[in-house]
Write an enzyme that holds these catalytic residues in place. Structure first.
Site, mmCIF file in Angstrom:
data_model
loop_
_atom_site.group_PDB
_atom_site.id
_atom_site.type_symbol
_atom_site.label_atom_id
_atom_site.label_comp_id
_atom_site.label_asym_id
_atom_site.label_seq_id
_atom_site.Cartn_x
_atom_site.Cartn_y
_atom_site.Cartn_z
ATOM 1 N N TYR A 137 1.818 14.522 -40.105
ATOM 2 C CA TYR A 137 0.497 14.390 -39.474
ATOM 3 C C TYR A 137 0.714 14.075 -37.999
ATOM 4 O O TYR A 137 1.106 12.954 -37.643
ATOM 5 C CB TYR A 137 -0.298 13.284 -40.179
ATOM 6 C CG TYR A 137 -1.707 13.040 -39.644
ATOM 7 C CD1 TYR A 137 -2.295 13.858 -38.693
ATOM 8 C CD2 TYR A 137 -2.465 11.978 -40.125
ATOM 9 C CE1 TYR A 137 -3.579 13.619 -38.224
ATOM 10 C CE2 TYR A 137 -3.751 11.731 -39.665
ATOM 11 C CZ TYR A 137 -4.297 12.554 -38.712
ATOM 12 O OH TYR A 137 -5.560 12.319 -38.231
ATOM 13 N N LYS A 158 0.063 18.915 -40.120
ATOM 14 C CA LYS A 158 -1.359 18.860 -39.752
ATOM 15 C C LYS A 158 -1.347 18.624 -38.251
ATOM 16 O O LYS A 158 -0.945 17.556 -37.781
ATOM 17 C CB LYS A 158 -2.056 17.720 -40.486
ATOM 18 C CG LYS A 158 -3.435 17.349 -39.957
ATOM 19 C CD LYS A 158 -4.049 16.335 -40.896
ATOM 20 C CE LYS A 158 -5.275 15.589 -40.430
ATOM 21 N NZ LYS A 158 -6.009 16.012 -39.298
HETATM 22 O O1 NGF Z 1 -11.172 12.360 -36.455
HETATM 23 C C1 NGF Z 1 -10.251 12.765 -35.813
HETATM 24 C C2 NGF Z 1 -9.642 11.921 -34.765
HETATM 25 N N1 NGF Z 1 -9.753 13.995 -35.929
HETATM 26 C C3 NGF Z 1 -10.212 14.898 -36.949
HETATM 27 C C4 NGF Z 1 -8.997 15.397 -37.713
HETATM 28 O O2 NGF Z 1 -8.060 16.016 -36.884
HETATM 29 C C5 NGF Z 1 -8.224 14.270 -38.383
HETATM 30 C C6 NGF Z 1 -11.018 16.050 -36.407
HETATM 31 O O3 NGF Z 1 -11.585 16.688 -37.483
HETATM 32 C C7 NGF Z 1 -8.936 13.685 -39.502
HETATM 33 O O4 NGF Z 1 -10.089 13.898 -39.657
HETATM 34 C C8 NGF Z 1 -8.272 12.782 -40.446
HETATM 35 O O5 NGF Z 1 -7.073 12.542 -40.375
HETATM 36 O O6 NGF Z 1 -8.964 12.251 -41.297
HETATM 37 C C9 NGF Z 1 -12.108 15.575 -35.438
HETATM 38 O O7 NGF Z 1 -12.884 14.572 -36.019
HETATM 39 C C10 NGF Z 1 -13.022 16.720 -35.034
HETATM 40 O O8 NGF Z 1 -12.256 17.784 -34.546
HETATM 41 C C11 NGF Z 1 -14.029 16.275 -33.970
HETATM 42 O O9 NGF Z 1 -13.375 15.997 -32.766
HETATM 43 O O10 NGF Z 1 -9.595 12.610 -33.629
#
Ligand code: NGF
Length: 292
Positions: A136, A164
């Site tokens: 990750y 990821k």
């Molecule tokens: O929430 C984050 C933090 N990133 C997420 C994702 O990359 C990781 C992304 O979907 C994630 O959700 C997790 O590990 O649970 C963003 O929320 C999205 O692109 C909006 O910026 O950055």
């Protein structure tokens, strides 16, 4: 091994005011993801699950409950990375015993660790089970950057099936794709799904797929089929939603969208702030305008 390609929601977790998991709400969020968002899988205890605010018992509670509710209906990836390596190993064993399809672990953060220390961290978790591992990589939150050669070292272990990739470095992503054609890549920035799909990722994992899954599946499909202009039309819509969500507060607002749809998505775990009720009309409009 299962084909783990596809679109995964980074599962949102409903909390009550005391920071405890609302299991009935979580069940609803899961069912919404499967039946309405039509995702291929769930990424459990990631950033969107507020994992780094949880204690070990809560992390285990979530892994167990999610597996019980989901069964084998969609694929499940368990994020077990932790600054406490003993905890990471314990969680890796636990999720594997529960039947999670793969493990994932965030790069260790806060302390500036050498690459050898990071390698040791991953090897320790990987060796603890016979499950596969997805790295990750999220440098903008962890401050940890990994070069292509360092990725190559981590990927030497056959149990490391991919990454990821939550970074906007499309040059590195392209180099990664070319150099490791047999490893899997899940893109982590929902707002750049088209670009990631064109670059050849195998799937995506994101927070907004909890509420905007079908549109995102369509973006991914169209981009993969080379229908870039059509994919972009939908990405523009998705990004209107994401822009508003980021403005109002990421996880709070995603939960509020689910609440507008009748799902008990709870609140965020403190110290994260709750949703500002004065902004509710803006969320209702978003749900209506973008058919969420
Ligand atoms: O929430 C984050 C933090 N990133 C997420 C994702 O990359 C990781 C992304 O979907 C994630 O959700 C997790 O590990 O649970 C963003 O929320 C999205 O692109 C909006 O910026 O950055």
């Amino acid at each position: 091994m299962k084909d783990l390609k596809g679109l995964y929601s980074a599962l949102l977790i409903p909390f009550d005011e005391n920071g405890e998991v609302k299991e009935e709400g979580l069940r609803q969020v899961i069912e919404h993801n499967i039946n309405v968002s039509k995702i291929d899988g769930l990424y459990v205890n990631g950033s969107s699950g507020e994992n780094f605010l949880l204690n070990t018992a809560q992390k285990k509670q979530i892994f167990k409950f999610v597996k019980e509710v989901v069964g084998d209906r969609v694929k499940l990836i368990a994020q077990v990375g932790s600054l406490d390596l003993n905890e990471a190993v314990e969680l890796a064993k636990y999720a594997t015993e529960l039947g999670y399809d793969s493990l994932s672990a965030v790069t260790p953060f806060y302390y500036p660790l050498s690459f050898n220390e990071i390698k040791h961290y991953y090897k320790t978790i990987i060796d603890a089970t016979d499950n596969s591992m997805i790295l990750y990589y999220i440098p903008f939150l962890t401050g940890v950057k990994i070069s292509l050669d360092q990725f190559a070292e981590l990927l030497e272990d056959e149990k490391v099936i991919g990454v990821k990739y939550t970074a906007a470095d499309f040059y590195q992503l392209e180099r990664f794709r070319k150099r490791f054609p047999n490893k899997l890549i899940w893109s982590g920035f929902d707002e750049m799904l088209v670009q990631a799909a064109i670059t050849g990722v195998d799937g995506a994992i994101g927070s907004t797929y909890n509420v905007n899954g079908q549109r995102s599946q369509e973006i991914f499909r169209l981009a993969k089929e080379g229908k870039v202009a059509e994919a972009y039309e939908l990405q523009h819509e998705a990004n209107d939603v994401i822009e508003k969500v980021l403005e109002l507060g990421l996880y709070q607002t995603l939960k509020e969208i689910l609440k507008v749809k009748g799902i008990d998505a709870g609140t965020c775990k403190k110290p994260m702030k709750s949703f500002d009720p004065a902004k509710l009309a803006e969320v209702e409009k978003l749900v209506k305008d973008y058919n969420l």
